[in-house]
Scaffold this active site. Structure first.
Site, PDB file in Angstrom:
ATOM      1  CB  SER A  27      29.138   4.377   2.358  1.00 42.93           C
ATOM      2  OG  SER A  27      28.358   5.055   1.396  1.00 42.93           O
TER       3      SER A  27
ATOM      4  CE1 TYR B 103      28.941   8.416   5.909  1.00 44.81           C
ATOM      5  CE2 TYR B 103      28.503   8.432   3.547  1.00 44.81           C
ATOM      6  CZ  TYR B 103      28.370   7.842   4.792  1.00 44.81           C
ATOM      7  OH  TYR B 103      27.659   6.665   4.897  1.00 44.81           O
TER       8      TYR B 103
HETATM    9  P1  NDP Z   1      20.999   5.545  11.184  1.00 51.01           P
HETATM   10  O1  NDP Z   1      21.120   7.010  11.363  1.00 51.01           O
HETATM   11  O2  NDP Z   1      19.650   4.932  11.104  1.00 51.01           O
HETATM   12  O3  NDP Z   1      21.847   4.785  12.284  1.00 51.01           O
HETATM   13  C1  NDP Z   1      23.113   5.254  12.658  1.00 51.01           C
HETATM   14  C2  NDP Z   1      23.463   4.683  14.007  1.00 51.01           C
HETATM   15  O4  NDP Z   1      24.760   5.186  14.383  1.00 51.01           O
HETATM   16  C3  NDP Z   1      22.474   5.086  15.070  1.00 51.01           C
HETATM   17  O5  NDP Z   1      22.197   3.998  15.901  1.00 51.01           O
HETATM   18  C4  NDP Z   1      23.216   6.181  15.830  1.00 51.01           C
HETATM   19  O6  NDP Z   1      22.835   6.176  17.194  1.00 51.01           O
HETATM   20  C5  NDP Z   1      24.656   5.690  15.707  1.00 51.01           C
HETATM   21  N1  NDP Z   1      25.619   6.764  15.959  1.00 51.01           N
HETATM   22  C6  NDP Z   1      25.842   7.881  15.234  1.00 51.01           C
HETATM   23  N2  NDP Z   1      26.777   8.643  15.833  1.00 51.01           N
HETATM   24  C7  NDP Z   1      27.142   7.991  16.963  1.00 51.01           C
HETATM   25  C8  NDP Z   1      28.056   8.257  18.013  1.00 51.01           C
HETATM   26  N3  NDP Z   1      28.819   9.360  18.040  1.00 51.01           N
HETATM   27  N4  NDP Z   1      28.167   7.363  19.025  1.00 51.01           N
HETATM   28  C9  NDP Z   1      27.405   6.239  19.030  1.00 51.01           C
HETATM   29  N5  NDP Z   1      26.531   5.926  18.076  1.00 51.01           N
HETATM   30  C10 NDP Z   1      26.404   6.795  17.057  1.00 51.01           C
HETATM   31  O7  NDP Z   1      21.814   5.232   9.826  1.00 51.01           O
HETATM   32  P2  NDP Z   1      22.171   3.849   9.101  1.00 51.01           P
HETATM   33  O8  NDP Z   1      21.588   2.697   9.782  1.00 51.01           O
HETATM   34  O9  NDP Z   1      21.877   4.061   7.687  1.00 51.01           O
HETATM   35  O10 NDP Z   1      23.765   3.864   9.265  1.00 51.01           O
HETATM   36  C11 NDP Z   1      24.507   2.701   9.611  1.00 51.01           C
HETATM   37  C12 NDP Z   1      25.788   2.670   8.802  1.00 51.01           C
HETATM   38  O11 NDP Z   1      25.452   2.490   7.418  1.00 51.01           O
HETATM   39  C13 NDP Z   1      26.620   3.943   8.882  1.00 51.01           C
HETATM   40  O12 NDP Z   1      27.979   3.610   9.015  1.00 51.01           O
HETATM   41  C14 NDP Z   1      26.367   4.605   7.537  1.00 51.01           C
HETATM   42  O13 NDP Z   1      27.451   5.415   7.146  1.00 51.01           O
HETATM   43  C15 NDP Z   1      26.209   3.390   6.635  1.00 51.01           C
HETATM   44  N6  NDP Z   1      25.538   3.643   5.376  1.00 51.01           N
HETATM   45  C16 NDP Z   1      24.195   4.003   5.315  1.00 51.01           C
HETATM   46  C17 NDP Z   1      23.581   4.225   4.093  1.00 51.01           C
HETATM   47  C18 NDP Z   1      22.147   4.605   3.973  1.00 51.01           C
HETATM   48  O14 NDP Z   1      21.706   4.944   2.838  1.00 51.01           O
HETATM   49  N7  NDP Z   1      21.354   4.548   5.013  1.00 51.01           N
HETATM   50  C19 NDP Z   1      24.328   4.111   2.830  1.00 51.01           C
HETATM   51  C20 NDP Z   1      25.694   3.702   2.985  1.00 51.01           C
HETATM   52  C21 NDP Z   1      26.260   3.485   4.213  1.00 51.01           C
HETATM   53  P3  NDP Z   1      22.518   7.468  18.094  1.00 51.01           P
HETATM   54  O15 NDP Z   1      21.923   8.514  17.222  1.00 51.01           O
HETATM   55  O16 NDP Z   1      21.588   6.908  19.123  1.00 51.01           O
HETATM   56  O17 NDP Z   1      23.840   7.848  18.669  1.00 51.01           O
END
Ligand code: NDP
Length: 279
Positions: free
Chosen positions: A148, A162
């Site tokens: 990020s 974070y």
């Molecule tokens: P979402 O919340 O849309 O997706 C996050 C995903 O991570 C979901 O599929 C969720 O699945 C999964 N997840 C979270 N915790 C767990 C866990 N304990 N075990 C298994 N799966 C898990 O967010 P994003 O798509 O935005 O996030 C994807 C990546 O991008 C992350 O690493 C985030 O830090 C990074 N990011 C996002 C930004 C943004 O603005 N959106 C900016 C910068 C970085 P479920 O809930 O089904 O477990």
């Protein structure tokens, strides 16, 4: 022939957002894909989306698992090998900003939140990397970590744990890249800025909150100079580029920032000097 034909990809956090989009693009480009997340309903939405796009069931492995648990990680690796035989690409994408139940931010956030945040955004990546490494050595594969812009060397007072986790992840990407290139494994990462996903919802905010945040940020040039919030495909396309050895073989241990220009703006320069002087 599709460019990822015969390749197998594990994408953590593919039940939503960026991971879902990457899973769809990989599958449409011929890959066998393991999709995963904790939420069975949302994971099923990803599966249906991919099948609807014309991909055959035989190219998909859908696994409900918590990636922070050893059992969940083992299930991901084992079920992928059972179904597809090999692993060529690991996308460590699962991540979240974990809020403090008391609403505390900054230095007031609890140590429990610190542990949970690092466990998901850093430790699970380290554990998955260790578990998949022997299989990637066999295939001379690729790892793409999703970091990020919060990990960049700028203050992040609200969600400092974070930001700490993502900064450490960037160092892990650089270090593993050099450690693993001797086996032919490439490691790189993507650092998104604001992207419209389930990220804000996962912090316990209502559905409308993501739109509110995106609307504000994309109407302030000092927040996002491109004046548009990112979409999951903007990041997914970079993930596929970094997974495609034909296109990106000479990139080792780097993080590609995709943020509409956000990290280039210095507070002092967010407003025109000339306008200030003229007013
Ligand atoms: P979402 O919340 O849309 O997706 C996050 C995903 O991570 C979901 O599929 C969720 O699945 C999964 N997840 C979270 N915790 C767990 C866990 N304990 N075990 C298994 N799966 C898990 O967010 P994003 O798509 O935005 O996030 C994807 C990546 O991008 C992350 O690493 C985030 O830090 C990074 N990011 C996002 C930004 C943004 O603005 N959106 C900016 C910068 C970085 P479920 O809930 O089904 O477990």
């Amino acid at each position: 022939m599709p460019r990822f034909s015969g390749k197998t990809v594990i994408i953590t956090g593919s039940s939503n957002g960026i991971g879902r989009s990457a899973a769809l693009l990989f599958a449409q480009d011929g890959a066998n894909v393991t999709i995963t997340g904790r939420n069975a309903e949302r994971l099923e939405e990803t599966r249906k989306l991919i099948l609807k796009s014309g991909v055959s069931e035989s190219h998909l492995n859908s696994v409900v698992a918590d990636v922070t648990t050893s059992g969940g990680q083992d299930l991901l690796v084992k079920s992928t090998l059972d179904k597809f035989g090999k692993i060529h690409i690991l996308v460590n994408n699962a991540g979240a900003g974990i809020p403090d139940a008391t609403g505390a931010t900054g230095t007031d956030q609890s140590i429990d939140v610190y542990h949970k945040t690092l466990q998901l955004n850093l430790q699970a990546v380290i554990e998955m990397t260790k578990k998949v490494k022997p299989h990637l050595m066999e295939t001379k594969g690729e790892i793409i970590n999703i970091s990020s812009v919060a990990g960049q060397p700028r203050a992040q007072p609200d969600f400092m744990y974070y930001a700490i986790a993502k900064a450490a992840l960037d160092q892990y990407t650089r270090s593993t890249a050099i450690d693993l290139i001797q086996y032919g494994i490439r490691v790189n990462s993507v650092s998104p800025g604001l992207v419209a996903t389930g990220f804000v919802n996962a912090m316990g905010m209502p559905d409308a909150a993501t739109q509110k945040l995106c609307d504000f940020m994309s109407s302030h040039k000092e927040c996002i100079p491109a004046l548009v919030a990112g979409q999951p495909e903007d990041i997914a396309n970079i993930i596929l580029f970094l997974a495609d050895r034909k296109l990106s073989s000479y990139i080792i241990g780097q993080s590609i920032i995709a943020d509409g220009g956000s990290t280039l703006v210095m507070g002092m320069q967010a407003h025109s000097f000339l306008d200030i002087l003229k007013s």
